[in-house]
Design a protein around this motif. Structure first.
Motif, PDB file in Angstrom:
ATOM      1  N   LYS A   2      82.014 -21.933  20.425  1.00  0.00           N
ATOM      2  CA  LYS A   2      80.965 -20.925  20.613  1.00  0.00           C
ATOM      3  C   LYS A   2      79.644 -21.648  20.835  1.00  0.00           C
ATOM      4  O   LYS A   2      79.359 -22.662  20.193  1.00  0.00           O
ATOM      5  N   THR A   3      78.839 -21.158  21.767  1.00  0.00           N
ATOM      6  CA  THR A   3      77.505 -21.719  21.986  1.00  0.00           C
ATOM      7  C   THR A   3      76.597 -20.610  22.494  1.00  0.00           C
ATOM      8  O   THR A   3      77.079 -19.554  22.932  1.00  0.00           O
ATOM      9  N   GLN A   4      75.282 -20.851  22.459  1.00  0.00           N
ATOM     10  CA  GLN A   4      74.385 -19.806  22.992  1.00  0.00           C
ATOM     11  C   GLN A   4      74.364 -19.822  24.527  1.00  0.00           C
ATOM     12  O   GLN A   4      74.471 -18.785  25.154  1.00  0.00           O
ATOM     13  N   ALA A   6      76.166 -21.594  27.867  1.00  0.00           N
ATOM     14  CA  ALA A   6      77.123 -22.475  28.554  1.00  0.00           C
ATOM     15  C   ALA A   6      76.482 -22.885  29.872  1.00  0.00           C
ATOM     16  O   ALA A   6      76.023 -22.026  30.637  1.00  0.00           O
ATOM     17  N   THR A  28      73.772 -25.485  23.339  1.00  0.00           N
ATOM     18  CA  THR A  28      74.338 -25.507  24.689  1.00  0.00           C
ATOM     19  C   THR A  28      75.647 -26.294  24.705  1.00  0.00           C
ATOM     20  O   THR A  28      75.862 -27.155  23.855  1.00  0.00           O
ATOM     21  N   TYR A 137      82.287 -15.293  28.548  1.00  0.00           N
ATOM     22  CA  TYR A 137      83.005 -16.497  28.124  1.00  0.00           C
ATOM     23  C   TYR A 137      83.406 -17.316  29.345  1.00  0.00           C
ATOM     24  O   TYR A 137      83.452 -16.802  30.471  1.00  0.00           O
ATOM     25  N   CYS A 151      79.932 -17.364  24.702  1.00  0.00           N
ATOM     26  CA  CYS A 151      78.507 -17.680  24.775  1.00  0.00           C
ATOM     27  C   CYS A 151      77.686 -16.407  24.967  1.00  0.00           C
ATOM     28  O   CYS A 151      78.243 -15.323  25.188  1.00  0.00           O
ATOM     29  N   ASP A 152      76.357 -16.559  24.892  1.00  0.00           N
ATOM     30  CA  ASP A 152      75.474 -15.422  25.158  1.00  0.00           C
ATOM     31  C   ASP A 152      75.053 -15.386  26.631  1.00  0.00           C
ATOM     32  O   ASP A 152      74.851 -14.312  27.199  1.00  0.00           O
ATOM     33  N   CYS A 316      66.824 -16.212  23.241  1.00  0.00           N
ATOM     34  CA  CYS A 316      67.710 -16.697  22.157  1.00  0.00           C
ATOM     35  C   CYS A 316      66.985 -16.885  20.830  1.00  0.00           C
ATOM     36  O   CYS A 316      67.612 -16.791  19.777  1.00  0.00           O
TER      37      CYS A 316
END
Ligand code: APR
Ligand code: PHB
Length: 389
Positions: A2-4, A6, A28, A137, A151-152, A316
């Protein structure tokens, strides 16, 4: 995983964006199709606008550039009417920094290593999903295993041939393009530069450019027909043709030597709009290509990164969506300015195969006006050194 954010692609756009986001506390993951060695072996342009210089410093990767880069106050133009110089500093108070893109990329990798950023190389079959929803994703393959990153947001920094732009439906996208009917044959050589500054030459035999990387590394280009191949050009033939097109003042004393890189690149102007689709943001060459004549490619990637990093940091860290809402319009306004300038430099300095005598006269008057007019030189200086972000 999981990351904010990608980030697809570890070229200058992806690495600089990752660096600025990480520094602001936004997580990231960078996915790159190639190996790090491959990314670092690509040779591209070498002129940084001052805003790019400042952005690299702000990202914490300007130290080597400040030590080894060469600030230039102007450049030479050679035309049918003779040689003249445009003094950027005098005309608009700004300079450019001569520093190779390969070096910029190396510095960005080093900075990313220093902060422990995640860059995954040899990520194959990257596919972007659910960009219109709240939970995008990214799927990719590595060493035969399928991986998923939730990700967001997704930043498409994967260049002209990447997967991000084609992910935007054709019904949403509008592409604008001009393909030029010639290419640039480029040579890198371990020789001192022909002059203290760059020389852009308009010559009846075609355009030529004398550029540099450092005191003992030069980069030269000549306009060639698109049908030519590198095999058609021995080193001797290249040097002879380059010398014919450069002013004798420089050609007569120029040092030549074996080429350490030789390649032919086509020239194109290309913009894809919009630069945002849902939670996907295009950044750098994935959204636009400029002909190399004004050295705007890397600089445009930097201006996109400037707008996008601010937008994503706002979204973010503070829930402020205004930057992501205006990203496409903000970035495109500047992109089109650089498109116009690199188109102008390209059309003013090259010989077009279908150029009529009238076209020829107009081109000569354009360059004659530039040679004589302070206002025209100020316009060139302002654009060459870079319009403000
Ligand atoms: N998946 C992952 N990575 C990809 C994919 C993909 N499907 N497609 C392309 N890439 C990678 C490429 O291997 C490359 O390393 O994306 C990166 C894009 O980098 P650049 O082409 O350098 O583009 P950008 O970062 O926008 O740089 C803009 O720098 O490289 C120059 O000519 C370019 O001057 C321009 C500026
Ligand atoms: C380069 O040094 O490679 C270079 C410089 C200026 C340009 C294009 C390329 O306009």
């Amino acid at each position: 995983m999981k990351t904010q954010v990608a980030i697809i692609g570890a070229g200058p756009a992806g690495l600089l964006l990752s660096q600025l986001l990480n520094k602001a506390g936004v997580s990231t993951v960078v996915l790159e199709r190639q190996t790090r060695e491959y990314v670092l072996s690509r040779i591209r342009a070498g002129v940084l606008e001052w805003s790019t210089v400042e952005l690299l410093r702000a990202a914490g990767c300007g130290d080597r550039m400040d030590r080894e880069g060469i600030p230039h106050d102007g450049c030479y133009l050679s035309t049918a009417h003779g040689l003249f110089r445009v003094d950027f500093k005098e005309r608009c108070g700004r300079q450019v920094m001569v520093y190779g893109q390969t070096e910029v990329t190396r510095d960005l990798y080093d900075a990313q290593d220093a902060i422990g950023a995640t860059i995954i190389h040899e990520a194959a079959d990257v596919a972007l999903h659910n960009l219109g929803g709240d939970a995008p994703y990214v799927i990719y393959q590595k060493d035969g295993v399928t991986h998923r990153i939730n990700c967001d947001y997704v930043a498409g920094c994967d260049g002209f041939h990447g997967v991000s732009r084609p992910t935007i439906p054709a019904s949403v996208r509008r592409d604008y393009e001009r393909v030029y009917p010639f290419g640039w044959l480029g040579v890198l050589s371990r020789t001192p530069p022909a002059a203290d500054e760059l020389i852009y030459a308009n010559h009846p035999r075609g355009f030529a450019l004398a550029s540099m990387r450092n005191a003992n590394l030069s980069r030269y280009y000549i306009q060639v027909p698109l049908s030519d191949t590198v095999e058609d050009w021995s080193d001797d033939a290249f040097w002879a043709e380059l010398k014919r097109r450069l002013p004798s003042r420089f050609a007569d004393t120029m040092k030549t030597g074996p080429s350490i890189e030789k390649s032919i690149a086509p020239l194109r102007s290309f913009v894809s709009e919009p630069m945002r689709w849902g939670r996907l943001f295009l950044c750098g060459d994935s959204a636009h290509i400029v002909p190399p004549t004004g050295a705007k490619g890397l600089n445009l990637a930097a201006s996109d990164v400037h707008y996008l990093s601010r937008a994503l940091i706002g979204a973010c860290t503070a829930g402020d969506l205004s930057g992501i809402d205006s990203y496409s319009a903000d970035a495109l306004a500047r992109v089109w300015q650089a498109m116009r300038f690199s188109w102008w430099m390209t059309t003013s300095l090259h010989r077009f195969p279908d150029q009529s005598e009238f076209d020829q006269k107009i081109q000569e008057s354009e360059l004659d006006y530039l040679a004589r007019s302070d206002a025209a030189q100020t316009a060139m200086a302002e654009n060459y050194t870079g319009l403000p972000f």
